[in-house]
Design an enzyme around this catalytic site. Structure first.
Site: not given
Ligand code: BGC
Length: 339
Positions: A103, A174, A306
């Site tokens: 991210h 998210h 997402e």
């Molecule tokens: C990911 C997960 C990650 C999470 C964090 C998601 O977008 O796919 O692997 O742990 O975000 O909150």
């Protein structure tokens, strides 16, 4: 309506903005351009807040759940936290397993104070100016995220970006959804999901795609017919074992690309997007996080859908690419519709 949400880590005030249309209403904060609440009626008109979240900006900052956050410039993971663009290697924070990027690194957009450029009864547009080198990405970027509640029970999220250098734009939201209500985590896994996706991306043990696009046929990853999320999640299948549940990119195929339904309340949400992929994450890292109204979000108490480019697509030229040329306009729209 606009009200104080809280004072942030940097001493600045964050606000909470309400938008509504018909029976739907949502609350969005300028702290991270985050979706904090989303009220949706069931067939009897009973409202529930269907997204997980927190009551203050500080909780959003300290948490690594990314509840409701706008993620950018690049969502999901980048292997070895680096990529090459225009012959130059760009390095990002190795914030995931000390090796990869998740991210976009420690300096998340979720902790930025976005500027509200327009707020109407049913929409809000927020702007972020992201300087050259921000998070390791090239170019001065101007980014807008617009949340709109439309006339047809849709929450439309539009992303726009323009940059003065060739760069990456791959933003997502998210939110973790629980259509029974955020306060009923025990019901999340019994909700049904359907996705027409014909393939998904298997990952290595650190969640970086191996490069394979694998058919869902005959695997627990097959959602072409609607099934409760929890039905096959415990199957002894390598991709599920490695990620501790569903945490995979699926091709975003068909309209809608996903449909989530709570059999108890009847609340149903479709996801339509122009993105090539959809990361389905079954909340495997939720372990009793205390959220809004003191609710304990227990293991797998909400799911994220997402919409984005495939994870690590910056290092896979054979996949759809999130690169945007200097001066070109990035525009992407995802609609979460309640039917
Ligand atoms: C990911 C997960 C990650 C999470 C964090 C998601 O977008 O796919 O692997 O742990 O975000 O909150």
């Amino acid at each position: 309506m606009k009200k104080l949400f809280g004072v942030r880590f940097d001493g600045k005030e964050a606000y909470l903005y309400t938008i509504s249309r018909g029976d739907l209403s949502a609350e969005i904060t300028d702290h991270g351009a985050t979706l904090v609440k989303l009220f949706v009626p069931d067939s009897r008109g009973q409202l529930a807040d269907v997204v997980l979240g927190f009551d203050s900006p500080d909780e959003y900052t300290t948490s690594t759940t990314y509840f409701g956050a706008t993620i950018g410039r690049n969502s999901n993971r980048v292997g070895n936290a680096s990529f090459i663009l225009g012959g130059k290697t760009y390095r990002l924070n190795a914030n995931d397993n000390e090796k990869n990027n998740l991210h976009s690194g420690w300096d998340y957009y979720k902790d930025r104070l976005w500027q509200v450029v327009k707020h109407t009864t049913n929409s809000i547009c927020l702007r972020l100016d992201s300087p050259d080198g921000d998070q390791g990405f090239p170019g001065n970027a101007v980014i807008h995220v617009t949340y709109t509640l439309d006339d047809n029970g849709g929450l439309v999220i539009a992303y726009d970006g323009v940059c003065d250098k060739d760069t990456v734009f791959n933003l997502t939201n998210h939110s973790y959804f629980n259509l029974a209500g955020h306060d009923k985590p025990e019901l999340a896994m019994s909700q049904t999901l359907s996705m027409p996706a014909r393939f998904f991306n298997p990952d290595d043990a650190l969640s970086i795609p191996t490069g394979e696009l694998r058919s869902v046929a005959g695997t627990p990853m097959d959602f072409r017919e609607s099934k409760p999320i929890g039905r096959d999640i415990l199957e002894d299948y390598e991709a599920l074992n490695l990620q501790g549940g569903y945490d995979h990119n699926f091709e975003a195929f068909g309209i809608p690309a996903a449909t989530l339904c709570d059999p108890v309340s009847g609340r149903t949400m479709t996801v339509t997007t122009d993105c090539p992929g959809i990361q389905f994450y079954s909340g495997n890292f939720l372990h009793g996080v205390t959220g809004k109204d003191g609710v304990s979000y227990t293991y797998r108490g909400g799911v994220a859908l997402e919409t984005q480019f495939y994870p690590d697509s910056v290092n896979h030229p054979e996949w759809p690419q999130p690169f945007v040329k200097a001066g070109e306009h990035y525009h992407s729209v995802t609609t979460y519709r309640f039917v």
